[in-house]
Write a protein that holds these residues in place. Structure first.
Motif, PDB file in Angstrom:
ATOM      1  N   LEU A   1       0.104   3.047  -1.459  1.00  0.00           N
ATOM      2  CA  LEU A   1      -0.733   3.986  -0.714  1.00  0.00           C
ATOM      3  C   LEU A   1      -2.197   3.755  -1.068  1.00  0.00           C
ATOM      4  O   LEU A   1      -2.520   3.496  -2.235  1.00  0.00           O
ATOM      5  N   GLU A   2      -3.060   3.859  -0.071  1.00  0.00           N
ATOM      6  CA  GLU A   2      -4.489   3.713  -0.340  1.00  0.00           C
ATOM      7  C   GLU A   2      -5.303   4.559   0.630  1.00  0.00           C
ATOM      8  O   GLU A   2      -4.873   4.841   1.757  1.00  0.00           O
ATOM      9  N   TRP A   3      -6.484   4.952   0.152  1.00  0.00           N
ATOM     10  CA  TRP A   3      -7.434   5.712   0.960  1.00  0.00           C
ATOM     11  C   TRP A   3      -8.799   5.068   0.825  1.00  0.00           C
ATOM     12  O   TRP A   3      -9.222   4.715  -0.284  1.00  0.00           O
ATOM     13  N   ASN A   4      -9.479   4.906   1.957  1.00  0.00           N
ATOM     14  CA  ASN A   4     -10.802   4.282   1.981  1.00  0.00           C
ATOM     15  C   ASN A   4     -11.759   5.218   2.705  1.00  0.00           C
ATOM     16  O   ASN A   4     -11.643   5.418   3.919  1.00  0.00           O
ATOM     17  N   GLY A   5     -12.692   5.781   1.956  1.00  0.00           N
ATOM     18  CA  GLY A   5     -13.621   6.750   2.533  1.00  0.00           C
ATOM     19  C   GLY A   5     -14.606   6.161   3.522  1.00  0.00           C
ATOM     20  O   GLY A   5     -15.318   6.905   4.193  1.00  0.00           O
ATOM     21  N   ASN A   6     -14.658   4.833   3.649  1.00  0.00           N
ATOM     22  CA  ASN A   6     -15.552   4.197   4.613  1.00  0.00           C
ATOM     23  C   ASN A   6     -14.910   4.049   5.985  1.00  0.00           C
ATOM     24  O   ASN A   6     -15.553   3.556   6.908  1.00  0.00           O
TER      25      ASN A   6
ATOM     26  N   PHE B   1     -12.616   5.753   9.324  1.00  0.00           N
ATOM     27  CA  PHE B   1     -12.246   7.015   9.976  1.00  0.00           C
ATOM     28  C   PHE B   1     -10.809   7.371   9.620  1.00  0.00           C
ATOM     29  O   PHE B   1     -10.518   8.507   9.225  1.00  0.00           O
ATOM     30  N   VAL B   2      -9.885   6.411   9.780  1.00  0.00           N
ATOM     31  CA  VAL B   2      -8.506   6.611   9.326  1.00  0.00           C
ATOM     32  C   VAL B   2      -8.467   6.110   7.884  1.00  0.00           C
ATOM     33  O   VAL B   2      -8.272   4.926   7.621  1.00  0.00           O
ATOM     34  N   SER B   3      -8.676   7.006   6.950  1.00  0.00           N
ATOM     35  CA  SER B   3      -8.860   6.569   5.560  1.00  0.00           C
ATOM     36  C   SER B   3      -7.540   6.254   4.868  1.00  0.00           C
ATOM     37  O   SER B   3      -7.487   5.382   4.004  1.00  0.00           O
ATOM     38  N   GLY B   4      -6.462   6.940   5.226  1.00  0.00           N
ATOM     39  CA  GLY B   4      -5.197   6.775   4.528  1.00  0.00           C
ATOM     40  C   GLY B   4      -4.271   5.786   5.215  1.00  0.00           C
ATOM     41  O   GLY B   4      -4.086   5.824   6.433  1.00  0.00           O
ATOM     42  N   SER B   5      -3.675   4.895   4.441  1.00  0.00           N
ATOM     43  CA  SER B   5      -2.707   3.935   4.975  1.00  0.00           C
ATOM     44  C   SER B   5      -1.783   3.518   3.847  1.00  0.00           C
ATOM     45  O   SER B   5      -2.009   3.834   2.681  1.00  0.00           O
ATOM     46  N   GLY B   6      -0.746   2.774   4.192  1.00  0.00           N
ATOM     47  CA  GLY B   6       0.167   2.306   3.158  1.00  0.00           C
ATOM     48  C   GLY B   6       1.453   1.772   3.733  1.00  0.00           C
ATOM     49  O   GLY B   6       1.576   1.506   4.937  1.00  0.00           O
ATOM     50  N   SER B   7       2.421   1.620   2.862  1.00  0.00           N
ATOM     51  CA  SER B   7       3.735   1.134   3.254  1.00  0.00           C
ATOM     52  C   SER B   7       4.744   1.586   2.207  1.00  0.00           C
ATOM     53  O   SER B   7       4.381   1.948   1.081  1.00  0.00           O
ATOM     54  N   CYS B   8       5.997   1.554   2.580  1.00  0.00           N
ATOM     55  CA  CYS B   8       7.065   1.878   1.639  1.00  0.00           C
ATOM     56  C   CYS B   8       8.370   1.302   2.180  1.00  0.00           C
ATOM     57  O   CYS B   8       8.458   0.888   3.338  1.00  0.00           O
ATOM     58  N   ALA B   9       9.378   1.268   1.329  1.00  0.00           N
ATOM     59  CA  ALA B   9      10.707   0.817   1.727  1.00  0.00           C
ATOM     60  C   ALA B   9      11.665   2.002   1.665  1.00  0.00           C
ATOM     61  O   ALA B   9      11.672   2.757   0.689  1.00  0.00           O
ATOM     62  N   ILE B  10      12.441   2.175   2.726  1.00  0.00           N
ATOM     63  CA  ILE B  10      13.480   3.202   2.773  1.00  0.00           C
ATOM     64  C   ILE B  10      14.805   2.564   2.366  1.00  0.00           C
ATOM     65  O   ILE B  10      15.223   1.556   2.954  1.00  0.00           O
TER      66      ILE B  10
ATOM     67  N   ASP C   1       5.332   0.705   7.838  1.00  0.00           N
ATOM     68  CA  ASP C   1       3.880   0.710   7.701  1.00  0.00           C
ATOM     69  C   ASP C   1       3.366   2.069   8.142  1.00  0.00           C
ATOM     70  O   ASP C   1       3.832   2.635   9.162  1.00  0.00           O
ATOM     71  N   LEU C   2       2.386   2.602   7.405  1.00  0.00           N
ATOM     72  CA  LEU C   2       1.978   3.996   7.564  1.00  0.00           C
ATOM     73  C   LEU C   2       0.478   4.121   7.802  1.00  0.00           C
ATOM     74  O   LEU C   2      -0.312   3.332   7.286  1.00  0.00           O
ATOM     75  N   LYS C   3       0.088   5.135   8.591  1.00  0.00           N
ATOM     76  CA  LYS C   3      -1.317   5.494   8.782  1.00  0.00           C
ATOM     77  C   LYS C   3      -1.414   7.026   8.761  1.00  0.00           C
ATOM     78  O   LYS C   3      -0.470   7.721   9.176  1.00  0.00           O
ATOM     79  N   ASP C   4      -2.552   7.546   8.314  1.00  0.00           N
ATOM     80  CA  ASP C   4      -2.670   9.002   8.324  1.00  0.00           C
ATOM     81  C   ASP C   4      -2.889   9.518   9.739  1.00  0.00           C
ATOM     82  O   ASP C   4      -3.112   8.754  10.685  1.00  0.00           O
TER      83      ASP C   4
END
Length: 343
Positions: A24-29, A31-40, A115-118
């Protein structure tokens, strides 16, 4: 330990999912600051499959969300810390296991990545169909009308003195509305829209023994010494406010009018909410010191995993304060880019 709930239309479809390899990561620069990935990792008593194959499947990237949390415990004590509400953006890879049992196909176990986006990604997708007039004189009310998201009004409201027409993408309109609040848009860990103030708040914690490394970097990227602010007066004609750094290493020009060693780096900004000359001048005065110093000196900090770090946090570090610009979590570490204020 990571845990997730599958959400759809604000209803919980599956609770306490087994998730692994969470990034998981967030980038304040952004507009969509949060993104990431995971395995189910999926296996149940019925040998069913949850790998999405079409619209409407539970993990399909058509409205499904994951509420990802972190469970921290010691002995009998455990606390579930909300990390973020993320839209499922895509299913890039899936491994399905099949076997024949009593003349039917079952799935003894399977793993698939997401793959994930906020949730601010929805605002980018949802453009204005046609030029749309503002509906309210309240900035917060207009933010809620444009985005359609629940909001927490954590900074004072401002007034929209003159009605404007939104004729651009909703993310740009949303950013300009937050500019009127002196803030950037952000989502809470539960997916509620809030303001991240541009002014530095009071420190919330200290970077201490958990820091593994913190090298210092210096860059001129996105550092400006001149701003041009554009608005529109009551007649619809453009008005401009121009300000530039007059002295020091970032001066735009020398005293004799020649080019300075740094040269001129111009930051442009326009907004329909600026409708008078004193407004564009005042915003140029406010903007110049911010863009002529931001990200001048940053540090890349790695510390032991800390789920409490958030973009915008101000922290005490060694002999001064720093503010978090980016955060990235893995299983063992938390990596941050922090801004060091100029003296």
């Amino acid at each position: 330990m990571w845990v997730a709930d599958l959400m759809y239309d604000n209803e919980r479809r599956l609770a306490n999912l087994d998730v692994s390899d969470v990034q998981l990561e967030w980038n304040g620069n952004r507009f969509v600051s949060g993104s990431g990935s995971c395995a189910i990792v999926w296996a149940d008593d019925h040998g069913s499959s949850k790998i999405p194959k079409q619209i409407g499947d539970w993990f399909a990237p058509f409205g499904a969300e994951l509420q990802i949390d972190c469970v921290i415990g010691s002995g009998v004590f455990a606390e579930r810390v909300p990390m973020g509400r993320f839209m499922i953006e895509s299913v890039p890879e899936a491994t399905e296991s099949e076997m024949l049992w009593q003349e039917r196909i079952i799935h003894p176990g399977e793993t698939f990545r997401l793959d994930l986006k906020d949730g601010l990604q929805r605002i980018i997708r949802d453009r204005f169909a046609f030029p749309t007039a503002s509906r309210s004189t309240s900035v917060w009310d207009e933010i809620q009308a444009v985005t359609g998201l629940p909001v927490v009004r954590n900074v004072p409201d401002q007034t929209i003195a003159t009605p404007v027409t939104h004729d651009e993408d909703k993310d740009k309109a949303t950013s300009k509305l937050f500019d009127r609040l002196g803030a950037w848009p952000m989502l809470s860990p539960s997916g509620v829209l809030m303001a991240r103030p541009k002014a530095w708040p009071d420190p919330v914690d200290e970077l201490g023994e958990g820091v593994v490394s913190a090298p210092r970097t210096l860059t001129a990227d996105k550092t400006y010494n001149q701003v041009v602010v554009e608005g529109k007066n009551q007649s619809g004609e453009p008005i401009y406010g121009v300000r530039f750094v007059e002295e020091g290493f970032l001066r735009a020009r020398n005293t004799d009018g020649s080019k300075s060693p740094f040269g001129v780096a111009t930051y442009g900004y326009s907004s329909e909410y600026l409708t008078a000359q004193d407004q564009v001048d005042a915003y140029a005065d406010e903007l110049l010191p911010r863009v002529s110093r931001i990200r001048g000196v940053v540090r890349e900090v790695t510390e032991r995993f800390n789920p409490l770090r958030e973009v915008g946090d101000v922290l005490r570090f060694k002999d001064g304060l720093v503010r978090v610009l980016t955060v990235a979590h893995s299983d063992a570490t938390t990596r941050m880019t922090v801004e060091v204020p100029d003296e």
